[in-house]
Design a protein around this motif. Structure first.
Motif, short mmCIF file in Angstrom:
data_model
loop_
_atom_site.label_atom_id
_atom_site.label_comp_id
_atom_site.label_asym_id
_atom_site.label_seq_id
_atom_site.Cartn_x
_atom_site.Cartn_y
_atom_site.Cartn_z
N PRO B 154 -12.68 121.57 -30.39
CA PRO B 154 -12.96 122.03 -29.02
C PRO B 154 -13.67 121.00 -28.15
N ALA B 155 -14.50 120.14 -28.73
CA ALA B 155 -15.31 119.25 -27.88
C ALA B 155 -14.43 118.34 -27.04
N ILE B 156 -13.43 117.72 -27.65
CA ILE B 156 -12.64 116.76 -26.88
C ILE B 156 -11.76 117.48 -25.85
N PHE B 157 -11.23 118.65 -26.22
CA PHE B 157 -10.39 119.35 -25.24
C PHE B 157 -11.24 119.90 -24.08
N ALA B 158 -12.52 120.18 -24.33
CA ALA B 158 -13.40 120.62 -23.25
C ALA B 158 -13.78 119.47 -22.33
N ARG B 159 -13.93 118.27 -22.91
CA ARG B 159 -14.45 117.13 -22.12
C ARG B 159 -13.38 116.30 -21.44
N ALA B 160 -12.16 116.33 -21.95
CA ALA B 160 -11.10 115.50 -21.35
C ALA B 160 -10.62 116.17 -20.06
N ALA B 161 -10.60 115.41 -18.97
CA ALA B 161 -10.13 115.97 -17.70
C ALA B 161 -8.64 116.29 -17.75
N VAL B 162 -7.93 115.58 -18.62
CA VAL B 162 -6.47 115.72 -18.69
C VAL B 162 -6.04 115.91 -20.15
N THR B 163 -5.22 116.91 -20.39
CA THR B 163 -4.57 117.08 -21.70
C THR B 163 -3.10 116.73 -21.53
N VAL B 164 -2.60 115.81 -22.34
CA VAL B 164 -1.18 115.45 -22.30
C VAL B 164 -0.54 115.86 -23.63
#
Lengths: 228, 228
Positions: B154-164
């Motif tokens: 969850p941490a990276i998906f919460a912090r990344a402005a963009v999900t590709v």
């Protein structure tokens, strides 16, 4: 204390805990397999298929490491084997003390097994240095991850006794040179075992099951008192 | 010093170096994008396609983090953009000082860019906490990795402005519920941007290129002196 001192202290404490685990697993005659891969390479799917194939003749169990969610342990319990999730509190690998604690808290439900699978946190780097008292490490690499990975992550491919290439059913849809991967692994780890599998079609799975049964038999034999 | 003290000290030193980088990038008007994913999700392949599409109208460059091999930087140089490999010496993420050092050693070859891509070490966990002076983080998730990943990391998906989401061309061959992934990401990161792409077929890539151009224009605009 410097950063390096702290790391050495952590690894030394881990090694001591791993040695105690290894003794306990030897006494119990349990084969312990530490599975390591990137997120989504198919560790849980491989174990689901393994549970279905072997649960009737072997006592299997699993510990599942993750940052968050109980999902993997739930998937394995649905295949009829005891499984416990270990949430690492953000850490990118399991350590020996977490294994010790989880087994103690299971009150015997993960004792007396023939094979205990430890599914590490999805990560090709951090779990490499942490001994969990296992008999051997297995590294999984799915064909969709690309054929450059062994040389990019050499430590784990050098240390894992077994490399399992997964999702072979997707080979025809991706650029993945299986021979190039086999050669990289052979260079890093000349004595390692190399398997190609598809949990979906079952291709190559017999080799994986046979490896587990042979490893268990080998461990039991080495433990038997010498008889004239 | 305890393990936690050391970690806090390391993160504080990183934050200071990242702030200096951010100031330098602002002064240069360079948009900086920090790409994070599991090994083999397609970071380099996305950047190869981006280089081909945008190199004629934007000055692009890249820093590529890895444990071993110069392969990723070589792939990007073959697409005609300057790229430098940073080998982390076993560390599972890049840090701001490595970026500083690499840029200094390039003697200007990675200066004055419109967009600098930082391709982090293949890892969904460790790079999350290390600010590299970037404008925003991008997390990639390939459809072959499974649709449970945002809640597991969850941490990276919460912090990344963009999900590709990458490798969408393989959607028909795997079990991957794109809507489930979209919902997890929306729950973790309500203001984030969600893109679905295939570097192989080109599907969805226009959205990615437009996002880069719009972000660059936005940064330049915010830097321009106010004019009546």
């Amino acid at each position: 204390m410097t950063e390096i001192d702290v790391r050495q202290k952590v690894l030394a404490a881990n090694a001591a805990a791993a040695e105690a685990l290894r003794n306990a697993f030897r006494e119990a005659g349990t084969l312990v397999v530490n599975l390591i891969s990137s997120p989504g390479s198919g560790k849980t799917t491989l174990l689901e298929a393994t549970a279905r194939a072997l649960r009737d003749r072997l006592r299997l169990g699993a510990l599942d490491g993750d940052i968050a969610t109980e999902r993997d342990a739930e998937r394995l319990r649905r295949q009829g084997i005891p499984a416990r999730q270990i949430l690492t509190g953000g850490a990118c690998h399991l350590d020996a003390r977490q294994i010790e604690k989880a087994l103690a808290e299971e009150n015997g439900r993960l004792s007396g097994l023939d094979v205990l699978f430890i599914e590490n946190v999805g990560n090709l780097i951090c779990p490499t240095s942490y001994d969990l008292g296992e008999d051997f490490k297995v590294v999984l690499l799915s064909v969709t991850e690309g054929d450059d990975k062994p040389f990019k992550y050499p430590a784990i491919f050098a240390r894992a006794a077994v490399t399992v290439v997964t999702k072979a059913d997707l080979l025809e849809h991706v650029d993945f040179d299986l021979d190039a991967v086999r050669e990289q692994v052979a260079a890093l780890n000349p004595s390692g075992t190399f398997l190609t599998t598809s949990s979906r079609t079952g291709a190559g799975m017999a080799g994986w099951f046979a490896l587990l049964e042979k490893s268990l038999a080998g461990k039991r034999e080495s433990l038997a008192p010498a008889v004239r």
